[in-house]
Structure formats: C-alpha cells, structure tokens
Write a protein that holds these residues in place. Structure first.
Motif, PDB file in Angstrom:
ATOM      1  N   ALA A 148      -6.024  49.225 -19.099  1.00  0.00           N
ATOM      2  CA  ALA A 148      -7.216  48.693 -18.425  1.00  0.00           C
ATOM      3  C   ALA A 148      -7.104  47.182 -18.303  1.00  0.00           C
ATOM      4  CB  ALA A 148      -8.484  49.064 -19.204  1.00  0.00           C
ATOM      5  N   ALA A 149      -7.668  46.637 -17.235  1.00  0.00           N
ATOM      6  CA  ALA A 149      -7.600  45.196 -16.990  1.00  0.00           C
ATOM      7  C   ALA A 149      -8.314  44.406 -18.074  1.00  0.00           C
ATOM      8  CB  ALA A 149      -8.197  44.876 -15.616  1.00  0.00           C
ATOM      9  N   ARG A 150      -9.306  45.000 -18.739  1.00  0.00           N
ATOM     10  CA  ARG A 150     -10.036  44.261 -19.774  1.00  0.00           C
ATOM     11  C   ARG A 150      -9.154  43.938 -20.974  1.00  0.00           C
ATOM     12  NH1 ARG A 150     -11.664  49.547 -20.838  1.00  0.00           N
ATOM     13  NH2 ARG A 150     -11.510  50.179 -23.025  1.00  0.00           N
ATOM     14  N   HIS A 151      -8.014  44.590 -21.070  1.00  0.00           N
ATOM     15  CA  HIS A 151      -7.100  44.347 -22.186  1.00  0.00           C
ATOM     16  C   HIS A 151      -6.059  43.280 -21.859  1.00  0.00           C
ATOM     17  CE1 HIS A 151      -8.241  48.590 -23.653  1.00  0.00           C
ATOM     18  NE2 HIS A 151      -8.995  47.677 -24.210  1.00  0.00           N
ATOM     19  N   LEU A 152      -6.309  42.505 -20.809  1.00  0.00           N
ATOM     20  CA  LEU A 152      -5.422  41.409 -20.437  1.00  0.00           C
ATOM     21  C   LEU A 152      -6.194  40.099 -20.427  1.00  0.00           C
ATOM     22  CD1 LEU A 152      -3.512  43.162 -17.521  1.00  0.00           C
ATOM     23  CD2 LEU A 152      -2.665  42.721 -19.840  1.00  0.00           C
ATOM     24  N   GLU A 153      -5.574  39.064 -20.986  1.00  0.00           N
ATOM     25  CA  GLU A 153      -6.192  37.752 -21.061  1.00  0.00           C
ATOM     26  C   GLU A 153      -5.302  36.743 -20.329  1.00  0.00           C
ATOM     27  OE1 GLU A 153      -9.269  35.231 -21.996  1.00  0.00           O
ATOM     28  OE2 GLU A 153      -9.158  37.381 -22.400  1.00  0.00           O
ATOM     29  N   PRO A 154      -5.846  36.010 -19.340  1.00  0.00           N
ATOM     30  CA  PRO A 154      -5.024  35.047 -18.608  1.00  0.00           C
ATOM     31  C   PRO A 154      -4.420  33.992 -19.542  1.00  0.00           C
ATOM     32  CG  PRO A 154      -7.104  35.420 -17.469  1.00  0.00           C
ATOM     33  CD  PRO A 154      -7.225  36.086 -18.808  1.00  0.00           C
ATOM     34  N   LEU A 155      -3.150  33.662 -19.304  1.00  0.00           N
ATOM     35  CA  LEU A 155      -2.507  32.630 -20.120  1.00  0.00           C
ATOM     36  C   LEU A 155      -2.866  31.229 -19.635  1.00  0.00           C
ATOM     37  CD1 LEU A 155       1.034  34.103 -20.855  1.00  0.00           C
ATOM     38  CD2 LEU A 155      -0.910  33.875 -22.393  1.00  0.00           C
ATOM     39  N   ASP A 156      -3.169  31.090 -18.352  1.00  0.00           N
ATOM     40  CA  ASP A 156      -3.624  29.798 -17.824  1.00  0.00           C
ATOM     41  C   ASP A 156      -2.744  28.644 -18.278  1.00  0.00           C
ATOM     42  OD1 ASP A 156      -5.700  30.923 -16.411  1.00  0.00           O
ATOM     43  OD2 ASP A 156      -7.190  30.605 -17.992  1.00  0.00           O
ATOM     44  N   GLY A 157      -1.450  28.758 -18.025  1.00  0.00           N
ATOM     45  CA  GLY A 157      -0.540  27.658 -18.310  1.00  0.00           C
ATOM     46  C   GLY A 157       0.158  27.720 -19.647  1.00  0.00           C
ATOM     47  N   LEU A 158      -0.262  28.596 -20.548  1.00  0.00           N
ATOM     48  CA  LEU A 158       0.405  28.714 -21.846  1.00  0.00           C
ATOM     49  C   LEU A 158       1.778  29.360 -21.681  1.00  0.00           C
ATOM     50  CD1 LEU A 158      -2.531  29.951 -24.113  1.00  0.00           C
ATOM     51  CD2 LEU A 158      -1.373  27.739 -24.272  1.00  0.00           C
ATOM     52  N   ASP A 159       2.731  28.919 -22.482  1.00  0.00           N
ATOM     53  CA  ASP A 159       4.076  29.486 -22.490  1.00  0.00           C
ATOM     54  C   ASP A 159       4.016  30.876 -23.108  1.00  0.00           C
ATOM     55  OD1 ASP A 159       6.732  30.148 -22.831  1.00  0.00           O
ATOM     56  OD2 ASP A 159       7.156  28.566 -24.284  1.00  0.00           O
ATOM     57  N   PRO A 160       4.398  31.939 -22.371  1.00  0.00           N
ATOM     58  CA  PRO A 160       4.287  33.286 -22.934  1.00  0.00           C
ATOM     59  C   PRO A 160       5.131  33.494 -24.190  1.00  0.00           C
ATOM     60  CG  PRO A 160       5.517  33.310 -20.858  1.00  0.00           C
ATOM     61  CD  PRO A 160       4.900  31.957 -20.983  1.00  0.00           C
ATOM     62  N   VAL A 161       6.272  32.828 -24.282  1.00  0.00           N
ATOM     63  CA  VAL A 161       7.160  33.025 -25.429  1.00  0.00           C
ATOM     64  C   VAL A 161       6.500  32.522 -26.706  1.00  0.00           C
ATOM     65  CG1 VAL A 161       9.404  32.448 -26.426  1.00  0.00           C
ATOM     66  CG2 VAL A 161       9.210  32.915 -23.975  1.00  0.00           C
ATOM     67  N   ARG A 162       5.893  31.351 -26.652  1.00  0.00           N
ATOM     68  CA  ARG A 162       5.255  30.791 -27.839  1.00  0.00           C
ATOM     69  C   ARG A 162       3.844  31.336 -28.056  1.00  0.00           C
ATOM     70  NH1 ARG A 162       7.845  27.217 -30.581  1.00  0.00           N
ATOM     71  NH2 ARG A 162       9.702  26.212 -29.715  1.00  0.00           N
ATOM     72  N   THR A 163       3.305  31.965 -27.020  1.00  0.00           N
ATOM     73  CA  THR A 163       1.932  32.453 -27.110  1.00  0.00           C
ATOM     74  C   THR A 163       1.859  33.908 -27.539  1.00  0.00           C
ATOM     75  OG1 THR A 163       1.261  30.909 -25.376  1.00  0.00           O
ATOM     76  CG2 THR A 163      -0.223  32.746 -25.818  1.00  0.00           C
ATOM     77  N   ALA A 190      -4.005  23.035 -31.088  1.00  0.00           N
ATOM     78  CA  ALA A 190      -4.416  23.130 -32.490  1.00  0.00           C
ATOM     79  C   ALA A 190      -3.606  24.127 -33.289  1.00  0.00           C
ATOM     80  CB  ALA A 190      -5.904  23.503 -32.557  1.00  0.00           C
ATOM     81  N   VAL A 191      -2.886  25.018 -32.611  1.00  0.00           N
ATOM     82  CA  VAL A 191      -2.085  26.021 -33.311  1.00  0.00           C
ATOM     83  C   VAL A 191      -0.830  26.300 -32.498  1.00  0.00           C
ATOM     84  CG1 VAL A 191      -3.349  27.935 -32.226  1.00  0.00           C
ATOM     85  CG2 VAL A 191      -2.111  28.329 -34.358  1.00  0.00           C
ATOM     86  N   GLU A 192       0.285  26.432 -33.197  1.00  0.00           N
ATOM     87  CA  GLU A 192       1.556  26.706 -32.534  1.00  0.00           C
ATOM     88  C   GLU A 192       2.392  27.589 -33.446  1.00  0.00           C
ATOM     89  OE1 GLU A 192       5.435  24.368 -30.641  1.00  0.00           O
ATOM     90  OE2 GLU A 192       3.672  23.253 -31.292  1.00  0.00           O
TER      91      GLU A 192
END
Length: 346
Positions: free
Chosen positions: A133-148, A311-313
C-alpha cells in the motif's frame, strides 16, 4: 530478478533468480536502491523448523528504500521515479492502533496473514520490492537512500523506545545504552538530540565503544560483570534513569536490572531471549519494564526529519548484491560496525 532468500531451515541465505513482481490494485513496485541487514534476520534463521512462523523460501530484508518503478490501479499520491523509504511493520490499516498510525501494533495482522517485508512477506534484498500500500512509503525528499535505509528500523525502533522515557530524561538524568551496534549507535545520537541526559554506552567490543564515543556517548563502559557497578559509580550510587537494552541477552537484561534507578525505566529492545523479573523487592521501587516493537508511521516521518536536520546519521558498510551472503556472515561474526547495507541494483 535476483533476490537473497532463506530457503532451507538451518542453511545460509542464497542468491537466486526469481520472477519480477508486478503490482496489483493498490500496490507499488519499487526498484530497490538499498536494503538493510539486521540481527533480527539472524534470529529468524536460527529458529528450529518446529517454531518457524513463515513460509519458505523467504526473500530477506525488512529495511528497504528505492524508486517507484510502477503503480498498481488506484494508487495516488506517488509517481514513477519518486524516491521513498519503506515503513516495515505493515498492518490492516483499519483497527484502532492502525487508525493512529501504530501499524506495528495492528490487532488483525496475524489473523489476516499480513507480514512485514522480509519477515513473512518478500523482502527488500532483491532488485524489486512489491509494497502492499502507498501509505507504507515515506518520501525521502533528498535524503541518500543508502545512509537512510537503516533508519526504517535501526532508527525507528530506538526512537520509539526512547520517546516513552523522555518525561524522565530531564537535566541531571542518566540513560544507559547496552549494545552500541546497529541500533545502539543510533540510539545514542537520538538521546543526545532529544534529551539532556548523560549517556553511558556499553558493549563487549572495543571498536563499538569507540563508535559510541564518536557519536556522542559521554561515557563508554565494557559490558561485563562490573558494568552495573560502573554505572552506579558514575551516578553517585543513584543508577540510571532509563536503560535501553539493544541486545536482550540474559547477561544484558541482568545488567539492565542491576543498574536502573528507582522510578526508572528498563526497555528491552534486543531479542536474544533475556528477561527481567518484576515483583516487590526484585527491582528498585516503581521501575517500569517494557519490550516495545518497531514504531509508528508518524514516528518514521519524525526520524527522517531528524536525518534531514543532520541530527542523526547511520554508520554504514555497503555490499554489492553478490556480497549479500557475506554481509550476513560478517554480521553473525560481529564484524559489522554500525549497519550493513546491500545495494541490489549497484
């Protein structure tokens, strides 16, 4: 497509080729950019056949991020090529907890046969992932997928655990983090940004204690038979206001119980089978003991907002798809510092 699957009870995971999934009504197909590797998977693969709750073969990976490759009929709010993170603890979406975004505590998931990706449903260590379902997806909005991508569990789980104790983590308080690995080193950062508490990290590994110091722990203590005494010494005998055990073994839960202060919290996040006895005189007065699970959809958004704010990485080690079995081997041997991330599409 290629996928990493657990295929036989007691065997190591295998790279295999399986049919490409296609999205049905309401579903979203992701091209996976990154998939996290977690100790929970090691625990799953250690269960005997008599206790194994899922159907095999099982594609592993409950931490996933990727780009939208195709949309099923009726899906709105997303477009092809959107970069998103996957919220893992899928629920029915309709029961009271789900209505508030707490799908990690869905009342109907088991009865309806709803499982998280990688923990019952096909997971993210594959070239493509089918999301229910689409509700189980959150936009990354510029965040690096590997580190996120590790934040979908290794960030969300400690965030959820820590939020419960925030009213007690006032100036002058102390928080203990047992296990400075994948979840623990993120918990240290969250505690530093979310509270004024003094943070004491514990681990059996010198490398992980050094990681704990580098991400903000005020003190780093060897997790041995003297660990609870060291916490008492560092707190002038009072003990820790909150103890977060990200190992959950018999030895670490004993340490947690031994170093918690009166009116404190013991939170057991790790799943290594340890327990804490509760009863009058067993623990300091008015200690609360809890064992939370993952986190809510809203909390995942909050964690990603903290990442955007810097604030977190997560400390990550990356592996190509061909190296995915090696990542699990190194995790099992305790040789991953931080979080292992698989790159299924290079």
């Amino acid at each position: 497509m290629r996928a990493l699957q657990y295929r036989t009870i007691g065997s190591a995971p295998e790279l295999v080729t399986v049919p490409d999934p296609e999205p049905g009504p309401g579903q979203v197909l992701l091209k996976v950019s990154a998939a996290g590797v977690c100790h929970s998977d090691i625990a799953v693969m250690s269960w005997p056949e008599s206790e194994f709750p899922y159907r095999l073969p099982l594609t592993l990976g409950h931490e996933g991020a990727g780009t939208v490759a195709a949309l099923g009929d009726g899906v709105t709010g997303l477009a092809v090529d959107d970069s998103v993170a996957v919220y893992g603890p899928w629920g029915c979406g309709m029961c009271p907890p789900c209505a508030t975004g707490k799908e990690n505590y869905c009342l109907r998931a088991a009865a309806l046969g709803i499982f998280p990706p990688g923990l019952g449903a096909p997971g993210a260590i594959a070239e493509y992932l089918l999301v229910d379902a689409a509700r189980h997806l959150e936009p990354l909005d510029g965040l690096d997928p590997v580190r996120t991508v590790p934040l979908t569990d290794a960030g969300l789980t400690p965030y959820h655990a820590i939020k419960r104790s925030l009213p007690k983590l006032v100036p002058g308080s102390t928080a203990v983090v047992i296990g400075a690995g994948g979840l623990g080193h993120v918990a240290i950062q969250l505690l530093r940004v979310m509270s004024p508490a003094r943070v004491i990290a514990m681990d059996v590994s010198a490398d992980k204690l050094e990681l704990a110091r580098s991400v903000g722990a005020h003190e780093a203590v060897a997790s041995d038979e003297r660990a609870a005494d060291r916490v008492r010494e560092l707190t002038d005998g009072r003990g820790a206001t909150a103890v977060f055990d990200f190992v959950g073994a018999t030895t670490t839960t004993a340490t947690a119980a031994a170093c918690v202060a009166m009116e404190g919290d013991v939170t057991i996040v790790g799943i290594a089978g340890g327990t804490v006895a509760v009863g009058f005189g067993v623990l300091p007065f008015e200690v609360s003991v809890t064992a939370p699970y993952w986190g809510s959809r809203g909390e995942l958004r909050e964690v990603l907002d903290l990442a955007r704010a810097g604030a977190v990485e997560v400390h990550v080690e990356t592996f190509a798809m061909d190296e995915a079995p090696l990542a699990y081997q190194r995790l099992h041997e305790g040789k991953i510092t931080g979080r292992a991330v698989i790159l299924p599409n290079g």
